[in-house]
Design an enzyme around this catalytic site. Structure first.
Site, PDB file in Angstrom:
ATOM      1  N   ASP A   1       0.842  -1.198   0.000  1.00 58.21           N
ATOM      2  CA  ASP A   1       0.000   0.000   0.000  1.00 58.21           C
ATOM      3  C   ASP A   1       0.876   1.247   0.000  1.00 58.21           C
ATOM      4  O   ASP A   1       2.062   1.193   0.307  1.00 58.21           O
ATOM      5  CB  ASP A   1      -0.887   0.007   1.257  1.00 58.21           C
ATOM      6  CG  ASP A   1      -1.975  -1.052   1.169  1.00 58.21           C
ATOM      7  OD1 ASP A   1      -2.192  -1.566   0.066  1.00 58.21           O
ATOM      8  OD2 ASP A   1      -2.586  -1.348   2.211  1.00 58.21           O
TER       9      ASP A   1
ATOM     10  N   LYS B   1      -3.322   3.677  -3.079  1.00 54.02           N
ATOM     11  CA  LYS B   1      -4.314   4.598  -3.628  1.00 54.02           C
ATOM     12  C   LYS B   1      -3.919   6.018  -3.247  1.00 54.02           C
ATOM     13  O   LYS B   1      -4.080   6.425  -2.103  1.00 54.02           O
ATOM     14  CB  LYS B   1      -5.687   4.268  -3.059  1.00 54.02           C
ATOM     15  CG  LYS B   1      -6.153   2.862  -3.385  1.00 54.02           C
ATOM     16  CD  LYS B   1      -7.518   2.624  -2.797  1.00 54.02           C
ATOM     17  CE  LYS B   1      -8.054   1.261  -3.187  1.00 54.02           C
ATOM     18  NZ  LYS B   1      -7.644   0.173  -2.349  1.00 54.02           N
TER      19      LYS B   1
ATOM     20  N   THR C   1      -2.798  -2.778  14.863  1.00 56.13           N
ATOM     21  CA  THR C   1      -3.709  -1.890  14.144  1.00 56.13           C
ATOM     22  C   THR C   1      -3.530  -0.443  14.607  1.00 56.13           C
ATOM     23  O   THR C   1      -3.101  -0.187  15.740  1.00 56.13           O
ATOM     24  CB  THR C   1      -5.168  -2.359  14.327  1.00 56.13           C
ATOM     25  OG1 THR C   1      -5.990  -1.580  13.460  1.00 56.13           O
ATOM     26  CG2 THR C   1      -5.662  -2.210  15.747  1.00 56.13           C
TER      27      THR C   1
ATOM     28  N   MET D   1     -10.723   6.101   8.891  1.00 55.96           N
ATOM     29  CA  MET D   1     -11.118   6.762   7.629  1.00 55.96           C
ATOM     30  C   MET D   1     -12.325   7.670   7.861  1.00 55.96           C
ATOM     31  O   MET D   1     -13.277   7.661   7.070  1.00 55.96           O
ATOM     32  CB  MET D   1     -11.457   5.700   6.555  1.00 55.96           C
ATOM     33  CG  MET D   1     -10.278   4.840   6.184  1.00 55.96           C
ATOM     34  SD  MET D   1     -10.715   3.529   5.043  1.00 55.96           S
ATOM     35  CE  MET D   1     -11.294   2.270   6.164  1.00 55.96           C
TER      36      MET D   1
HETATM   37  C1  LIG Z   1      -7.756   1.459   4.906  1.00 56.66           C
HETATM   38  S1  LIG Z   1      -7.665   1.732   6.625  1.00 56.66           S
HETATM   39  C2  LIG Z   1      -6.505   0.512   7.050  1.00 56.66           C
HETATM   40  C3  LIG Z   1      -6.443   0.257   8.518  1.00 56.66           C
HETATM   41  C4  LIG Z   1      -5.342  -0.708   8.866  1.00 56.66           C
HETATM   42  N1  LIG Z   1      -5.618  -2.010   8.349  1.00 56.66           N
HETATM   43  C5  LIG Z   1      -5.103  -0.785  10.368  1.00 56.66           C
HETATM   44  O1  LIG Z   1      -5.277  -1.839  10.972  1.00 56.66           O
HETATM   45  O2  LIG Z   1      -4.704   0.229  10.941  1.00 56.66           O
HETATM   46  C6  LIG Z   1      -6.721   3.225   6.680  1.00 56.66           C
HETATM   47  C7  LIG Z   1      -7.098   4.083   7.882  1.00 56.66           C
HETATM   48  O3  LIG Z   1      -6.434   3.620   9.042  1.00 56.66           O
HETATM   49  C8  LIG Z   1      -6.131   4.722   9.866  1.00 56.66           C
HETATM   50  N2  LIG Z   1      -4.668   4.830   9.990  1.00 56.66           N
HETATM   51  C9  LIG Z   1      -3.761   4.030   9.421  1.00 56.66           C
HETATM   52  N3  LIG Z   1      -2.514   4.384   9.787  1.00 56.66           N
HETATM   53  C10 LIG Z   1      -2.669   5.437  10.616  1.00 56.66           C
HETATM   54  C11 LIG Z   1      -1.769   6.255  11.327  1.00 56.66           C
HETATM   55  N4  LIG Z   1      -0.450   6.044  11.264  1.00 56.66           N
HETATM   56  N5  LIG Z   1      -2.261   7.264  12.096  1.00 56.66           N
HETATM   57  C12 LIG Z   1      -3.589   7.469  12.184  1.00 56.66           C
HETATM   58  N6  LIG Z   1      -4.487   6.729  11.535  1.00 56.66           N
HETATM   59  C13 LIG Z   1      -4.041   5.725  10.761  1.00 56.66           C
HETATM   60  C14 LIG Z   1      -6.690   5.959   9.188  1.00 56.66           C
HETATM   61  O4  LIG Z   1      -7.992   6.155   9.672  1.00 56.66           O
HETATM   62  C15 LIG Z   1      -6.693   5.530   7.743  1.00 56.66           C
HETATM   63  O5  LIG Z   1      -7.603   6.287   6.980  1.00 56.66           O
END
Ligand SMILES: C[S@@+](CC[C@H](N)C(=O)[O-])C[C@H]1O[C@@H](n2cnc3c(N)ncnc32)[C@H](O)[C@@H]1O
Length: 486
Positions: A249, A271, A332, A384
Site C-alpha cells: 500500500d 491509492k 492496528t 477513515m
Molecule cells: C484502509 S484503513 C486501514 C487500517 C489498517 N488495516 C489498520 O489496521 O490500521 C486506513 C485508515 O487507518 C487509519 N490509519 C492508518 N494508519 C494510521 C496512522 N499512522 N495514524 C492514524 N491513523 C491511521 C486511518 O484512519 C486511515 O484512513
C-alpha cells in the site's frame, strides 16, 4: 555515510601498533584474532605485550622510524601525543590507513564496535559521533545473536561449493535450501552444540531432492503495523525477508520496506487520492499471477490486514484460484494511536467495549444503527473518518451521546509528524477544520459510563494527570479524564 564500511582481508599482511601500554594491548588483542603479522613499536612493553613478544606471537621494535611503516597494511598509534602525530604523518605520506587512539582528527579509519561470532562479524560504526551508543547496540546484539552462530556459518561455508554444484541450475532452490538451513533443524542442532548432527541434517536436506522440484508460489497477507518498522511483528519481518515480490500500500513506511531483500520486486498498488489507482480486482490478479509464477508474494498492508484492509476480498480471490496463503496479523492503528495519545481503550469501571468503525462504509455512516452502538461504556475508534466526522458527530448527538463527551484525533500516528488534538463531541467538526486535520487520522470518542464508582473515577483522573506531567506530552489524555468526571 561519510565513512565507508568494509571488511579488510589481512592474510599475509603486516600491521604496526606504535605504543606499549594498555591501549596498544587492546588493539593487539583484537588483531591476534586475524592472520596479520603484528609488529609493536615502543621502548617498553606492558606485561601482556612483553609475554606475547617473548613467545613470538608479535614482533617488537624499540624505536619508531617512518621507514618501519613501509609495506604495512594498517597502523595503530597508541603512544604519547608527539609520537602519535609523527606516526600519523608517516602513515599519511605512505597512504597507509591509520587509527590514532583518542584523536579522531588524526584517524583515517575508525574502529567499529564489534560483535564477534566469526566468521559472522558485526561491525557498528557511528562515524565517531556516539561511541557509547555503538556499545549499547553491541550489547544488544551480543545478547540476541546465539553464541554458536559462528560454527553454523562455518558449516555453510564448508558446504557452499557442494550445494552450488548440486543446485547449480536453480537459484530459487539454492535460496530455499539456505533459508531452511539457517532456520530449520540444521540450525537448531548446531546451536545445541551437535555439530555432527547438524552436518548430517544438512546433507539429508540437500539429498531429498525437494530443491529440484518446480517452485510453488505462496502468498502472505501481512500487517506492517501503523508506522515505523519497530511496530512490525517478528513474523512479518521474516516474511518480508523471504519475499520475492512485495505488493504494498501507499502508506507503508519506508523503514518497513527497507527490511525486505534488496532484490525483491516491489509493486506499489497504493491509492493516492485524486490519482488513478489499481482497483481491488487488479490487486487480486497481481497476487494470483505472481504466486502462479512460483514467487513468494507478500501482500503488505498498513496496520492489521484483518481490520478495514479488504483482506476478505483477497482471501476469496486466492481461494478461488487455489493459491495457498497465510495471514500475519499486525498492530492496528487504533491501538497504536491510542497508546501514543495515552488513551486507555478500556477501563474496568467506565469503558467495557471498543467499537472499530469505518467512516468510509459503502452505505454511508448514517446507515449505522447508532442507537444500538452508542451505549454508555463504549469507546469508538473511527477509521477513515475525517470527512465523515460531521455526520458521525450529528448521529451520535442525535441518539443522546452528551455534547461534552471527550474526543481525540490522532493524525499520522506513530510517525515523526504525529499530532493529537483533543476536543468534545460538540466541537469535533470545528476542531478538524480549525486544526486542518488530514489523513491518515484516527478519531476516538470516549462515551464513558456515568454513575460508576466515583472513587475509582477520581483515582483514574489523578493518575492520568500524573502520567500527563511525567510524559511531558503537551497533549496528554487529560480531556478524556476531565470529561469522564463531568
Ligand atoms: C484502509 S484503513 C486501514 C487500517 C489498517 N488495516 C489498520 O489496521 O490500521 C486506513 C485508515 O487507518 C487509519 N490509519 C492508518 N494508519 C494510521 C496512522 N499512522 N495514524 C492514524 N491513523 C491511521 C486511518 O484512519 C486511515 O484512513
Amino acid at each position: 555515510m561519510r565513512t565507508f564500511p568494509i571488511f579488510l582481508g589481512l592474510d599475509g599482511s603486516r600491521v604496526v601498533v606504535v605504543g606499549g601500554g594498555e591501549q596498544a594491548a587492546q588493539k593487539v588483542r583484537l588483531l591476534l584474532k586475524t592472520p596479520a603479522r603484528i609488529d609493536v613499536i615502543n621502548e617498553t612493553l606492558c606485561d601482556e605485550l612483553s609475554e606475547l613478544a617473548k613467545c613470538g606471537r608479535i614482533g617488537w621494535r624499540r624505536v619508531f622510524a617512518p621507514g618501519t611503516l613501509d609495506g604495512c597494511r594498517l597502523v595503530y598509534a597508541a603512544a604519547d601525543a608527539e609520537t602519535n602525530a609523527r606516526v600519523a604523518h608517516a602513515a599519511n605520506e605512505r597512504n597507509i590507513p591509520i587509527n590514532v587512539v583518542d584523536d579522531p582528527a588524526l584517524c583515517t579509519f575508525q574502529m567499529p564496535a564489534i560483535v564477534d561470532r566469526a566468521p559472522v562479524v558485526v561491525a557498528i560504526g557511528t562515524e565517531g559521533t556516539a561511541p557509547v551508543l555503538a556499545r549499547q547496540i553491541r550489547a544488544h546484539l551480543e545478547s540476541w545473536l546465539p553464541p554458536r552462530l559462528g560454527p553454523l556459518a562455518a558449516l555453510a561455508g564448508a558446504l557452499r561449493k557442494h550445494v552450488n554444484g548440486r543446485l547449480r541450475a536453480d537459484a530459487r532452490s539454492r535460496r530455499r535450501f539456505w533459508e531452511l538451513f539457517f532456520s530449520g533443524k540444521t540450525r537448531a542442532l548446531m546451536l545445541d552444540g551437535n555439530e555432527a548432527g547438524a552436518r548430517a541434517e544438512a546433507e539429508s536436506l540437500l539429498s531429498d531432492g525437494e530443491f529440484n522440484a518446480p517452485s510453488r508460489g505462496r502468498v502472505s497477507l501481512v500487517g506492517a503495523g501503523p508506522g515505523t518498522a519497530d511496530l512490525m511483528t517478528l513474523r512479518a519481518l521474516r516474511r518480508l525477508q523471504e519475499a520475492d515480490v512485495i505488493v504494498h500500500d501507499r502508506l507503508i513506511d519506508p523503514s518497513v520496506l527497507d527490511c525486505a531483500r534488496r532484490d525483491a520486486r516491489r509493486i506499489d498498488v497504493g491509492k493516492t487520492p485524486g490519482q488513478v489507482c489499481i482497483a481491488q480486482a487488479g490487486i487480486n490478479e497481481i497476487l494470483i499471477a505472481e504466486a502462479k509464477a512460483g514467487n513468494d508474494v507478500v501482500r503488505l498492508k498498513g496496520g492489521d490486514p484483518m481490520i478495514f484492509g479488504r483482506i476478505g476480498e483477497e482471501m476469496a480471490a486466492l481461494d478461488a484460484a487455489g493459491i495457498s496463503y497465510d495471514i500475519v496479523p499486525g498492530v492496528t492503528s487504533a491501538t497504536a494511536c491510542a497508546a501514543e495519545a495515552n488513551i486507555a481503550l478500556t477501563h474496568r469501571d467506565e469503558v467495557r467495549s471498543v467499537v472499530f468503525l469505518t467512516g468510509h462504509s459503502t452505505a454511508g455512516v448514517t446507515a449505522y444503527d447508532w442507537t444500538a452502538l452508542a451505549r454508555p461504556g463504549t469507546v469508538f475508534a473511527l477509521y477513515m473518518a475525517v470527512s465523515a466526522a460531521p455526520r458521525i458527530q450529528a448521529s451520535l448527538l442525535a441518539v443522546g451521546v452528551p455534547a461534552d463527551t471527550p474526543v481525540a484525533i490522532v493524525e499520522k500516528g506513530c510517525s515523526s509528524a504525529s499530532r493529537t488534538v483533543h476536543a468534545t463531541l460538540a466541537g469535533l467538526e470545528r476542531s478538524i477544520h480549525d486544526n486542518k486535520i488530514s489523513n491518515p487520522a484516527l478519531l476516538f470518542v470516549r462515551y464513558a459510563m456515568k454513575g460508576a464508582d466515583q472513587v475509582s473515577s477520581r483515582e483514574s483522573f489523578e493518575s492520568s494527570v500524573r502520567r500527563s506531567i511525567e510524559s511531558e506530552r503537551k497533549n496528554a489524555a487529560m480531556p478524556f479524564s476531565a470529561g469522564m468526571l463531568a
